[in-house]
Enzyme design. Structure first.
Site, short mmCIF file in Angstrom:
data_model
loop_
_atom_site.label_atom_id
_atom_site.label_comp_id
_atom_site.label_asym_id
_atom_site.label_seq_id
_atom_site.Cartn_x
_atom_site.Cartn_y
_atom_site.Cartn_z
N ASP A 69 0.83 -1.20 0.00
CA ASP A 69 0.00 0.00 0.00
C ASP A 69 0.87 1.25 0.00
OD1 ASP A 69 0.47 0.89 2.80
OD2 ASP A 69 -0.60 -0.95 3.31
N GLU A 70 0.24 2.37 -0.22
CA GLU A 70 0.97 3.63 -0.39
C GLU A 70 1.87 3.96 0.80
OE1 GLU A 70 -0.15 8.22 -1.79
OE2 GLU A 70 -1.72 6.77 -1.25
#
Length: 219
Positions: A69-70
């Site tokens: 994820d980011e």
């Protein structure tokens, strides 16, 4: 033989085989240390998002295998080979993460992680599979993150290694939160026998293949 601008082989072409044209592709594989704040993709409707294409001139058809994820960092594999992607994403291949958590993680919490815990996945309760987990005694020597974690005055932190063979959305973060130690920083350090090693944040290396044999499984 067909080549790209850098002289790498793109494909081999055999024109006749019992009257049929046969084309077999020579796939390409890459490893990257994904930094904090980047998406594991090459296109996004939101122009403000940071994408993998900033780091390397990847060939057409390159895909990330699985996702970080980011807010997460670490080892990411990329390939032009869909079959390789399926193998790496399977439950037969281990994925190891180092998580910096809020507080000094206890033996009891680690035991619960090892046994599997209940998390929420897609609005439903999900029991994670048993996994490997242990306290990391020395602070890992990762590159300093662009965004500071937090000040020491807010209390101590600790590191734990968690190795899973599944990959539900934000699973490791949910697991540590369930046992009372929310994740502050998450770095993937290994996929199968491929290690992050001394790869700098944002660094890309092209490799001949991935060392992720199917026998690399959790017992």
């Amino acid at each position: 033989m067909l080549f790209d601008k850098k002289g790498s082989i793109l494909c081999w072409v055999s024109l006749l085989f019992f009257g049929q044209e046969i084309i077999s592709m020579e796939h390409r594989h890459f490893i990257i240390h994904k930094p904090y704040g980047y998406l594991c993709q090459f296109v996004c409707e939101l122009k403000s998002k940071k994408l993998l294409g900033e780091f390397y001139d990847f060939p057409a058809g390159t895909m990330s295998i699985g996702r970080l994820d980011e807010d997460s960092e670490g080892l990411l594999l990329l390939t032009t080979d869909g079959k390789m992607s399926e193998l790496v994403r399977s439950k037969k291949v281990e994925k190891e993460y180092y998580a910096q958590v809020d507080g000094l993680i206890t033996d009891e919490a680690i035991a619960r992680l090892q046994q599997g815990v209940e998390i929420v996945h897609r609005s439903e309760s999900y029991q994670t599979l048993p996994c490997k987990a242990f306290r990391v005694e020395s602070v890992p020597d990762f590159p300093q993150r662009r965004r500071k974690i937090r000040d020491d005055r807010h209390g101590p932190t600790s590191w734990v290694s968690i190795t899973v063979c599944e990959g539900k959305f934000r699973q490791v973060r949910k697991m540590t939160a369930t046992v009372g130690f929310p994740t502050l920083r998450l770095v993937r350090v290994r996929i199968g026998d491929m290690h992050l090693g001394n790869l700098d944040a944002g660094e890309v290396r092209e490799v001949e293949s991935f060392m992720v044999e199917p026998e690399t499984v959790l017992l």
